[in-house]
Design a protein around this motif. Structure first.
Motif, PDB file in Angstrom:
ATOM      1  N   LEU A  35      69.895 -19.262  33.070  1.00  0.00           N
ATOM      2  CA  LEU A  35      71.239 -19.582  33.587  1.00  0.00           C
ATOM      3  C   LEU A  35      72.325 -19.110  32.629  1.00  0.00           C
ATOM      4  CD1 LEU A  35      70.734 -23.352  34.579  1.00  0.00           C
ATOM      5  CD2 LEU A  35      70.349 -21.315  35.986  1.00  0.00           C
ATOM      6  N   ASN A  36      73.348 -18.531  33.203  1.00  0.00           N
ATOM      7  CA  ASN A  36      74.504 -18.192  32.375  1.00  0.00           C
ATOM      8  C   ASN A  36      75.773 -18.257  33.221  1.00  0.00           C
ATOM      9  OD1 ASN A  36      75.888 -17.529  30.079  1.00  0.00           O
ATOM     10  ND2 ASN A  36      74.470 -15.903  29.503  1.00  0.00           N
ATOM     11  N   LEU A  37      76.896 -18.088  32.556  1.00  0.00           N
ATOM     12  CA  LEU A  37      78.169 -18.281  33.231  1.00  0.00           C
ATOM     13  C   LEU A  37      78.597 -17.066  34.049  1.00  0.00           C
ATOM     14  CD1 LEU A  37      80.869 -20.457  32.031  1.00  0.00           C
ATOM     15  CD2 LEU A  37      81.644 -18.131  32.328  1.00  0.00           C
ATOM     16  N   MET A  60      73.708 -16.114  37.312  1.00  0.00           N
ATOM     17  CA  MET A  60      75.058 -16.367  36.803  1.00  0.00           C
ATOM     18  C   MET A  60      75.764 -17.368  37.725  1.00  0.00           C
ATOM     19  SD  MET A  60      75.311 -14.569  34.090  1.00  0.00           S
ATOM     20  CE  MET A  60      75.063 -13.005  33.237  1.00  0.00           C
ATOM     21  N   ARG A  61      76.621 -18.174  37.138  1.00  0.00           N
ATOM     22  CA  ARG A  61      77.298 -19.192  37.937  1.00  0.00           C
ATOM     23  C   ARG A  61      78.510 -18.625  38.683  1.00  0.00           C
ATOM     24  NH1 ARG A  61      78.727 -22.012  41.090  1.00  0.00           N
ATOM     25  NH2 ARG A  61      79.125 -24.261  41.117  1.00  0.00           N
ATOM     26  N   LEU A  70      71.239 -20.656  29.094  1.00  0.00           N
ATOM     27  CA  LEU A  70      71.497 -19.979  27.805  1.00  0.00           C
ATOM     28  C   LEU A  70      72.639 -20.658  27.045  1.00  0.00           C
ATOM     29  CD1 LEU A  70      70.824 -16.171  28.328  1.00  0.00           C
ATOM     30  CD2 LEU A  70      69.449 -17.887  27.161  1.00  0.00           C
ATOM     31  N   TYR A  71      72.753 -21.945  27.223  1.00  0.00           N
ATOM     32  CA  TYR A  71      73.693 -22.761  26.436  1.00  0.00           C
ATOM     33  C   TYR A  71      72.833 -23.713  25.597  1.00  0.00           C
ATOM     34  CZ  TYR A  71      76.504 -21.533  30.578  1.00  0.00           C
ATOM     35  OH  TYR A  71      77.115 -20.875  31.614  1.00  0.00           O
ATOM     36  N   PRO A  72      72.969 -23.677  24.284  1.00  0.00           N
ATOM     37  CA  PRO A  72      72.128 -24.577  23.464  1.00  0.00           C
ATOM     38  C   PRO A  72      72.406 -26.051  23.749  1.00  0.00           C
ATOM     39  CG  PRO A  72      73.242 -22.932  22.092  1.00  0.00           C
ATOM     40  CD  PRO A  72      73.822 -22.805  23.462  1.00  0.00           C
ATOM     41  N   GLN A  73      73.686 -26.389  23.955  1.00  0.00           N
ATOM     42  CA  GLN A  73      74.071 -27.787  24.198  1.00  0.00           C
ATOM     43  C   GLN A  73      74.395 -27.974  25.677  1.00  0.00           C
ATOM     44  OE1 GLN A  73      76.083 -25.684  22.356  1.00  0.00           O
ATOM     45  NE2 GLN A  73      75.310 -26.030  20.292  1.00  0.00           N
ATOM     46  N   THR A  94      78.904 -26.530  32.232  1.00  0.00           N
ATOM     47  CA  THR A  94      78.109 -25.299  32.127  1.00  0.00           C
ATOM     48  C   THR A  94      76.717 -25.511  32.738  1.00  0.00           C
ATOM     49  OG1 THR A  94      77.549 -25.950  29.850  1.00  0.00           O
ATOM     50  CG2 THR A  94      79.340 -24.375  30.143  1.00  0.00           C
ATOM     51  N   THR A  95      75.788 -25.991  31.924  1.00  0.00           N
ATOM     52  CA  THR A  95      74.434 -26.253  32.427  1.00  0.00           C
ATOM     53  C   THR A  95      74.483 -27.213  33.622  1.00  0.00           C
ATOM     54  OG1 THR A  95      73.567 -25.944  30.216  1.00  0.00           O
ATOM     55  CG2 THR A  95      72.153 -27.112  31.759  1.00  0.00           C
TER      56      THR A  95
END
Ligand SMILES: C=CC1=C(C)c2cc3[nH]c(cc4nc(cc5[nH]c(cc1n2)c(C)c5CCC(=O)O)C(CCC(=O)O)=C4C)c(C)c3C=C
Ligand SMILES: [Fe+2]
Length: 475
Positions: A88-90, A179-180, A206-209, A214-215
């Motif tokens: 997942l990414n933005l 992608m979102r 692909l977001y650590p937090q 986002t996630t």
């Protein structure tokens, strides 16, 4: 928040907080088409789990491996499964013409502009207004980094590298990019997963937090797509919610920081300046977004890693990239840079910590705007740690995270709970007042386009700011 708990209206999916700090990273595995090593720590643990699963009852937590098994999806099936990984990414605009429609998609997301449920019908008109007002400023930024976002290219490379790393660890998997807000859209990736007949899926942001914006937003969309589809609603899915605590990630970040410190004449005297993408403060305060806590913990863990290597530099965390008039997480990067410069800090190493690829906020905001601001404020030596990208130790660790998550995959079934409903139950009067004010202001905005606040891109009226602030306080 504990592992394998659902949160923020995301119940029903098995969500993992990938907390595999017990796994050492495997430096023998290289991503980005380089060398593939033999059995890693995690791979051995995976094999061990397979054995464990043959002899133990499913549904139990394996304390030594931070992996949960589920009775419906025994690990012994993995070899026969057609495994998919959904990254997942933005997403980002690829050309300047994409900027406004990309911004529209972003602001039309109810996890980005959080309107009370009854006023969701205003989401799209508002997104149209805000994206149009914001576009010129955004375009300038994208123009200065070559005319578009590098996000798609880098994410594709990371996905390829992850596939290769998984192969090197004995797991054949298709890796898909979702992608979102821009191509390849989540819907397209999900369709491809169906066409390919994937039988077990791991979702890897692909977001650590974790942040709701986002996630959380991507998971919410996935939940909807999966529930609405006959095939997908039965597909076993494991979602890795966050992975900032993983040893491989922390090691990789520490490696990059340590390396970059060496480029200063006097590395010990450099302040390590972590700059994270911010979120509006209401996300954390009212909606329970764990983002701030996770960010602070993450920075603490990276510093601990560095201390273990004899690096005892001072450090600071601040939040960047605020948009609109509302209060965002503090301290703000721009304000802190000025303060530090005025206090006499001479050497700064900026570390982007909320994202693992280069993007507009590293290439333009940090490398251009913040660097200039810091130097003007008295900082003399400036450096910036590159984003992790395809760093081999990092990609290998993501592969381990996927392998550890596989056994917990389970079908999406339950219904989401809504934060709005919870807030309404807790505070019905406050809820009603906010909705009323929100509606009045929203209608004013729509009736009088002149009220558009130019601060989304240019200086201007205040009313739109306040309007947006109200909308941000959901429920
Ligand atoms: C952890 C990362 C991110 C969080 C949290 C986040 C929250 C968030 N962002 C906006 C508004 C914008 N974000 C934009 C671009 C953008 N944001 C992130 C990451 C996070 N956002 C990325 C990776 C990107 C894409 C960058 C690229 O290279 O294309 C933009 C567009 C750019 C701009 O105009 O500045 C906006 C707008 C909000 C409102 C928000 C939380 C509510
Ligand atoms: Fe953003």
């Amino acid at each position: 928040m504990d592992a394998v708990t659902s949160s923020h209206a995301l119940s029903g999916i098995n969500i993992l907080k990938s907390n595999a700090s017990k796994f050492r990273h495997d430096s023998s595995v290289h991503a980005c088409g380089i060398r593939h090593g033999s059995s890693s720590t995690s791979e051995r643990a995976f094999q061990k789990l397979k054995l464990q699963n043959n002899t133990s009852v499913g549904g139990k937590r394996s304390s030594s491996t931070a992996v949960w098994t589920h009775p419906l999806s025994p690990i012994s099936d993995i070899e026969e499964d057609k495994v998919g990984v959904l990254v997942l990414n933005l997403g980002g605009p690829e050309t300047l013409n994409d900027v406004q429609p990309f911004l529209y998609n972003l602001f039309a997301d109810p996890d980005i502009i959080r309107l009370p449920r009854l006023f969701r019908f205003l989401q799209r008109p508002l997104a149209q207004v805000i994206s149009t007002v914001r576009a010129p400023k955004s375009k300038q930024g994208y123009a200065s980094i070559g005319g578009g976002s590098p996000l798609r290219k880098i994410t594709d490379e990371q996905a390829d590298a992850l596939k290769i790393a998984l192969q090197g660890k004995g797991v054949a998997a298709n890796v898909y990019v979702a992608m979102r807000y821009w191509h390849p859209f989540t819907e397209e990736a999900v369709e491809q997963i169906k066409r390919d007949g994937i039988t077990k899926l791991v979702v890897l942001p692909l977001y650590p937090q974790f942040s709701i914006s986002t996630t959380g937003s991507s998971i919410r969309l996935l939940q909807r797509l999966f529930r609405e589809d006959k095939i997908l609603s039965t597909l076993p899915v494991a979602i890795i919610q966050s992975w900032y605590q993983r040893q491989g990630y922390l090691n990789s970040m520490a490696d990059l920081i340590q390396k970059e410190l060496q480029s200063f004449a006097s590395p010990h005297h450099v302040m390590i300046f972590f700059s994270a993408h911010g979120v509006p403060v209401t996300y954390v305060r009212d909606a329970g977004d764990p983002y701030k806590d996770q960010m602070e913990e993450c920075v603490g863990l990276i510093m601990q890693q560095l201390k273990g290597r004899g690096v005892h530099n001072q450090h600071k965390l601040a939040y960047q990239s605020r948009v609109g008039p509302v209060e965002w997480l503090k301290p703000y990067t721009d304000e802190v840079l000025v303060e530090l410069g005025q206090k006499g800090v001479k050497s700064l190493l900026a570390v982007p910590v909320s994202f693992v690829s280069e993007h507009i906020e590293t290439l333009e905001e940090i490398d251009m705007e913040y660097k200039e601001l810091a130097l003007k404020s008295g900082v003399e030596n400036w450096g910036r740690v590159p984003a992790l990208g395809c760093t081999s130790t990092f990609i290998a660790d993501l592969a381990d995270a996927v392998i550890e998550a596989l056994p917990s995959a389970t079908a999406i079934t339950a219904t989401a709970t809504s934060t709005t409903r919870i807030n309404f139950a807790q505070d019905p009067l406050g809820f009603a007042v906010k909705m009323l004010l929100g509606s009045v202001l929203a209608f004013l905005l729509l009736l009088f386009p002149g009220l558009k606040n130019q601060n989304w891109g240019d200086p201007g009226q205040k009313l739109f700011h306040n309007n947006y602030a109200l909308f941000h306080k959901r429920g």
